[in-house]
Design a protein around this motif. Sequence first.
Motif, PDB file in Angstrom:
ATOM      1  N   LEU B 126       0.740  -1.337   0.325  1.00  0.00           N
ATOM      2  CA  LEU B 126       0.219   0.048   0.618  1.00  0.00           C
ATOM      3  C   LEU B 126       1.249   1.701   0.389  1.00  0.00           C
ATOM      4  CD1 LEU B 126      -3.016   0.422  -0.268  1.00  0.00           C
ATOM      5  CD2 LEU B 126      -3.131   0.874   2.331  1.00  0.00           C
ATOM      6  N   GLN B 127       1.496   1.267   0.953  1.00  0.00           N
ATOM      7  CA  GLN B 127       2.601   2.102   0.709  1.00  0.00           C
ATOM      8  C   GLN B 127       3.832   2.500  -0.158  1.00  0.00           C
ATOM      9  OE1 GLN B 127       2.345   0.336   3.044  1.00  0.00           O
ATOM     10  NE2 GLN B 127       4.113  -1.016   3.670  1.00  0.00           N
ATOM     11  N   GLU B 128       3.402   1.865  -1.060  1.00  0.00           N
ATOM     12  CA  GLU B 128       4.399   1.942  -2.310  1.00  0.00           C
ATOM     13  C   GLU B 128       3.806   2.847  -3.376  1.00  0.00           C
ATOM     14  OE1 GLU B 128       6.545  -1.870  -4.230  1.00  0.00           O
ATOM     15  OE2 GLU B 128       6.771  -2.542  -1.964  1.00  0.00           O
ATOM     16  N   ILE B 129       2.837   3.395  -3.149  1.00  0.00           N
ATOM     17  CA  ILE B 129       2.249   4.271  -4.258  1.00  0.00           C
ATOM     18  C   ILE B 129       1.299   5.085  -3.584  1.00  0.00           C
ATOM     19  CG2 ILE B 129       0.633   4.258  -5.607  1.00  0.00           C
ATOM     20  CD1 ILE B 129       0.269   1.343  -7.131  1.00  0.00           C
ATOM     21  N   ASN B 130       1.841   6.676  -3.832  1.00  0.00           N
ATOM     22  CA  ASN B 130       1.888   7.806  -2.153  1.00  0.00           C
ATOM     23  C   ASN B 130       0.493   7.695  -2.635  1.00  0.00           C
ATOM     24  OD1 ASN B 130       2.569   8.924  -0.179  1.00  0.00           O
ATOM     25  ND2 ASN B 130       3.345  10.762  -2.260  1.00  0.00           N
TER      26      ASN B 130
END
Lengths: 136, 136
Positions: B126-130
């Motif tokens: 989830l955190q890899e695409i801001n």
Amino acid sequence: MDGVILTPLKQIHHPKGDVFHGMKKSDIGYAGFSEAYFSTIHKGDIKGWKKHTKMTLNLIVITGEIEFVIFNGTDFLTVKLSRNNYQRLTVSPGLCVAFRGIEKENLLLNLADLEHDPQESINILLQEINYSWGTI
Amino acid sequence: MDGVILTPLKQIHHPKGDVFHGMKKSDIGYAGFSEAYFSTIHKGDIKGWKKHTKMTLNLIVITGEIEFVIFNGTDFLTVKLSRNNYQRLTVSPGLCVAFRGIEKENLLLNLADLEHDPQESINILLQEINYSWGTI
């Protein structure tokens, strides 16, 4: 009953929300796909009877509980489906089907091999087929 | 966004329980049928990101409300679907998808052109695409 298949379906637990199988093209009972639609049925209400002349139904109850009755002209088959008895109900054409809502909210999915066509099905008044619906 | 189609779906009132359209073979966005499955998502939880490399998704929210975010590598598209905004969301392969539950119970149906194959999709943290998820 000839023309009726019950296929147990998997429920896959997921911490963010479970996944529920429906139907795969490779499953027994798959007869083609032309339309998917949902139908709801209020508690205690009965929809039916309906006899499809060409359509095969593939019915899945994803919310609540629905009691299905299938009549082949001689015998009745009764089955209650829900997440607790999570199976797909395949019904071949030529059989009469009615169903009743058991819970407060009841939702089924039909994965049909034909698109909806009012000419293709026959509606039969509930009282014309003498089935004894019990109390809920 | 290229590769995304929103198709309004009919809800047909019935005194014993309404009927909700899903998908017909003749609809825009139909890409074939190989599997139907349901996914639930708890309120506030987010499933994703997932990028399918071959599968076209056809997503219908039949219970609750689900917020979908689609990312094409440059832009984000956000859409909330429910019975109040009852549309089918078609997502072509190659796009990243995440979704969040908004109500207490949230249920989607995916009518997919391919059977589930873990080799076919890529999971992205989830955190890899801001993306900035707002408050519910």
